[in-house]
Design a protein around this motif. Structure first.
Motif, mmCIF file in Angstrom:
data_model
loop_
_atom_site.group_PDB
_atom_site.id
_atom_site.type_symbol
_atom_site.label_atom_id
_atom_site.label_comp_id
_atom_site.label_asym_id
_atom_site.label_seq_id
_atom_site.Cartn_x
_atom_site.Cartn_y
_atom_site.Cartn_z
ATOM 1 N N PHE A 1 0.849 -1.181 0.000
ATOM 2 C CA PHE A 1 0.000 0.000 0.000
ATOM 3 C C PHE A 1 0.893 1.243 0.000
ATOM 4 C CE2 PHE A 1 -4.559 -0.845 1.600
ATOM 5 C CZ PHE A 1 -4.659 -1.993 0.847
ATOM 6 N N ILE A 2 0.555 2.214 -0.844
ATOM 7 C CA ILE A 2 1.264 3.490 -0.880
ATOM 8 C C ILE A 2 0.285 4.549 -0.395
ATOM 9 C CG2 ILE A 2 2.510 5.162 -2.311
ATOM 10 C CD1 ILE A 2 2.950 2.817 -4.318
ATOM 11 N N ASN A 3 0.502 5.039 0.819
ATOM 12 C CA ASN A 3 -0.384 6.054 1.384
ATOM 13 C C ASN A 3 0.067 7.453 0.997
ATOM 14 O OD1 ASN A 3 -1.961 4.117 2.583
ATOM 15 N ND2 ASN A 3 -1.510 4.735 4.688
ATOM 16 N N GLU A 4 -0.872 8.385 1.017
ATOM 17 C CA GLU A 4 -0.596 9.793 0.681
ATOM 18 C C GLU A 4 0.115 9.891 -0.675
ATOM 19 O OE1 GLU A 4 -1.927 12.068 2.327
ATOM 20 O OE2 GLU A 4 -2.336 11.184 4.283
ATOM 21 N N GLY A 5 -0.370 9.122 -1.633
ATOM 22 C CA GLY A 5 0.285 9.072 -2.930
ATOM 23 C C GLY A 5 0.339 10.404 -3.641
ATOM 24 N N ASP A 6 -0.690 11.251 -3.470
ATOM 25 C CA ASP A 6 -0.671 12.557 -4.138
ATOM 26 C C ASP A 6 0.442 13.438 -3.595
ATOM 27 O OD1 ASP A 6 -1.984 12.642 -1.692
ATOM 28 O OD2 ASP A 6 -3.481 14.106 -2.319
ATOM 29 N N LYS A 7 0.600 13.450 -2.280
ATOM 30 C CA LYS A 7 1.679 14.239 -1.677
ATOM 31 C C LYS A 7 3.041 13.668 -2.047
ATOM 32 C CE LYS A 7 -1.021 15.538 2.424
ATOM 33 N NZ LYS A 7 -1.092 15.434 3.899
ATOM 34 N N LEU A 8 3.133 12.356 -2.029
ATOM 35 C CA LEU A 8 4.397 11.693 -2.342
ATOM 36 C C LEU A 8 4.820 11.990 -3.779
ATOM 37 C CD1 LEU A 8 6.385 9.846 -0.858
ATOM 38 C CD2 LEU A 8 5.095 7.892 -1.700
ATOM 39 N N ALA A 9 3.881 11.962 -4.713
ATOM 40 C CA ALA A 9 4.190 12.224 -6.115
ATOM 41 C C ALA A 9 4.692 13.646 -6.329
ATOM 42 C CB ALA A 9 2.961 11.964 -6.977
ATOM 43 N N LEU A 10 4.171 14.579 -5.558
ATOM 44 C CA LEU A 10 4.579 15.976 -5.684
ATOM 45 C C LEU A 10 5.916 16.263 -5.014
ATOM 46 C CD1 LEU A 10 1.178 17.822 -5.114
ATOM 47 C CD2 LEU A 10 2.495 17.751 -7.237
ATOM 48 N N ARG A 11 6.118 15.697 -3.825
ATOM 49 C CA ARG A 11 7.280 16.071 -3.016
ATOM 50 C C ARG A 11 8.456 15.106 -3.146
ATOM 51 N NH1 ARG A 11 4.355 17.528 2.748
ATOM 52 N NH2 ARG A 11 2.416 18.386 1.851
ATOM 53 N N GLU A 12 8.170 13.850 -3.459
ATOM 54 C CA GLU A 12 9.227 12.837 -3.611
ATOM 55 C C GLU A 12 8.963 12.053 -4.897
ATOM 56 O OE1 GLU A 12 11.808 12.361 -1.662
ATOM 57 O OE2 GLU A 12 11.331 13.316 0.248
ATOM 58 N N PRO A 13 9.002 12.720 -6.053
ATOM 59 C CA PRO A 13 8.595 12.048 -7.299
ATOM 60 C C PRO A 13 9.428 10.832 -7.652
ATOM 61 C CG PRO A 13 9.632 14.179 -7.748
ATOM 62 C CD PRO A 13 9.387 14.128 -6.285
ATOM 63 N N GLU A 14 10.732 10.872 -7.359
ATOM 64 C CA GLU A 14 11.571 9.712 -7.686
ATOM 65 C C GLU A 14 11.181 8.504 -6.834
ATOM 66 O OE1 GLU A 14 15.711 10.520 -7.666
ATOM 67 O OE2 GLU A 14 15.564 12.224 -9.046
ATOM 68 N N VAL A 15 10.958 8.748 -5.537
ATOM 69 C CA VAL A 15 10.538 7.656 -4.654
ATOM 70 C C VAL A 15 9.184 7.119 -5.098
ATOM 71 C CG1 VAL A 15 9.821 7.073 -2.302
ATOM 72 C CG2 VAL A 15 11.861 8.468 -2.668
ATOM 73 N N PHE A 16 8.264 8.017 -5.403
ATOM 74 C CA PHE A 16 6.933 7.586 -5.834
ATOM 75 C C PHE A 16 7.016 6.754 -7.112
ATOM 76 C CE2 PHE A 16 2.977 8.269 -8.235
ATOM 77 C CZ PHE A 16 2.063 7.766 -7.314
ATOM 78 N N GLY A 17 7.807 7.215 -8.073
ATOM 79 C CA GLY A 17 7.949 6.486 -9.325
ATOM 80 C C GLY A 17 8.523 5.094 -9.114
ATOM 81 N N THR A 18 9.481 4.989 -8.207
ATOM 82 C CA THR A 18 10.073 3.684 -7.906
ATOM 83 C C THR A 18 9.058 2.766 -7.240
ATOM 84 O OG1 THR A 18 12.269 4.661 -7.649
ATOM 85 C CG2 THR A 18 11.909 2.505 -6.643
ATOM 86 N N LEU A 19 8.303 3.306 -6.298
ATOM 87 C CA LEU A 19 7.343 2.485 -5.563
ATOM 88 C C LEU A 19 6.245 1.936 -6.468
ATOM 89 C CD1 LEU A 19 6.959 4.580 -2.284
ATOM 90 C CD2 LEU A 19 8.038 2.328 -2.501
ATOM 91 N N VAL A 20 5.745 2.762 -7.379
ATOM 92 C CA VAL A 20 4.638 2.291 -8.226
ATOM 93 C C VAL A 20 5.101 1.274 -9.269
ATOM 94 C CG1 VAL A 20 3.254 4.376 -7.899
ATOM 95 C CG2 VAL A 20 4.827 4.235 -9.837
ATOM 96 N N ARG A 21 6.414 1.105 -9.404
ATOM 97 C CA ARG A 21 6.933 0.056 -10.291
ATOM 98 C C ARG A 21 7.396 -1.169 -9.514
ATOM 99 N NH1 ARG A 21 9.278 4.756 -12.528
ATOM 100 N NH2 ARG A 21 11.275 4.305 -11.499
#
Length: 258
Positions: free
Chosen positions: A155-175
């Motif tokens: 589960f990735i919580n607060e995905g909208d905030k994560l995508a804005l503030r930590e885009p590289e981490v978010f991109g890695t997690l969704v893959r």
């Protein structure tokens, strides 16, 4: 006064949240007015009335003990304190989504912390304390034995905030992971404790969001830390990792803190 046992505190957390859930449910799908706090998060009369009810019940059972709640702040400066999030997931609550929770725990850095995660609209309560175990509605639960992120349910919580503030981490997690879901506040962590979800990455939390949850996850055999792998405290930065096993936790740490 004699010391209060962790079991007594755990029983109290379960019983008090059961009473307070009645207040929250009186307002569920009835919300007509929403205010915005200084941090841009929403708050309703249900949040405030529910926290007031929890505080009154705590005061009756544990008079004089410190309390730290989302809506009414801290009473006392002791690090051993009750922690309250009356409605975890106010946005879900406002939208009529039944995945909002209620969190109550006793944080004891030098002893046994206890926690309860109640899901009022689902009729579920997850509770636990180190050395005592963890339960869902009275039945024992435990974290899964998943050790490979490639097979994990994440589960990735607060995905909208994560995508804005930590885009590289978010991109890695969704893959990553075998199965991914955008999370729903505390519920994903509860499901890690129950063994049906393997990991949760969370972001931008406050102590009342993560300390009661951490007590339940760890009582079920899981792990919950900050993004550096450090234990969670009142002063943690609000970025958390929850994992079923040490192996899975280590793989997640590599993703969020390369």
């Amino acid at each position: 006064m004699p010391p209060v046992s962790p079991q007594s505190r755990l029983t109290a957390a379960i019983e008090i949240t059961a009473e307070a859930a009645k207040v929250a449910m009186q307002h569920f799908r009835q919300v007509s007015r929403v205010e915005t706090k200084a941090d841009d998060s929403p708050v309703t009369v249900a949040d405030r009335e529910t926290e007031r009810r929890i505080r009154n019940l705590l005061s009756a059972r544990f008079p004089g003990e410190p309390v730290f709640g989302e809506e009414m702040g801290r009473s006392g400066n002791d690090s051993r304190t009750w922690i309250i999030d009356p409605i975890d997931g106010t946005r879900s609550f406002i939208a009529g989504l039944p995945l909002f929770g209620m969190l109550l725990g006793f944080h004891d850095p030098g002893g046994t912390s206890v926690g309860a995660i109640r899901m009022p609209a689902l009729g579920e309560v997850y509770a636990g304390a180190a050395g005592l175990g963890a339960w869902r509605n009275g039945e024992p639960i435990s974290a899964s034995r998943c050790t490979a992120l490639s097979q994990a349910r994440l589960f990735i919580n607060e995905g909208d905030k994560l995508a804005l503030r930590e885009p590289e981490v978010f991109g890695t997690l969704v893959r990553s992971a075998g199965l991914r879901r955008m999370g729903a506040d505390c519920y994903g962590h509860a499901l890690v404790a129950a063994g049906t979800v393997d990991a949760v990455v969370d972001f931008d939390l406050q102590p009342y969001d993560y300390l009661p949850v951490a007590a339940v996850v760890q009582a079920a055999g899981g792990i919950m830390t900050d993004w550096q792998g450090k234990p969670l405290t009142l002063d943690s930065d609000g970025r958390t990792l929850t994992a079923a096993t040490p192996e899975l936790h280590a793989q997640l740490l590599e993703l969020v803190s390369p």
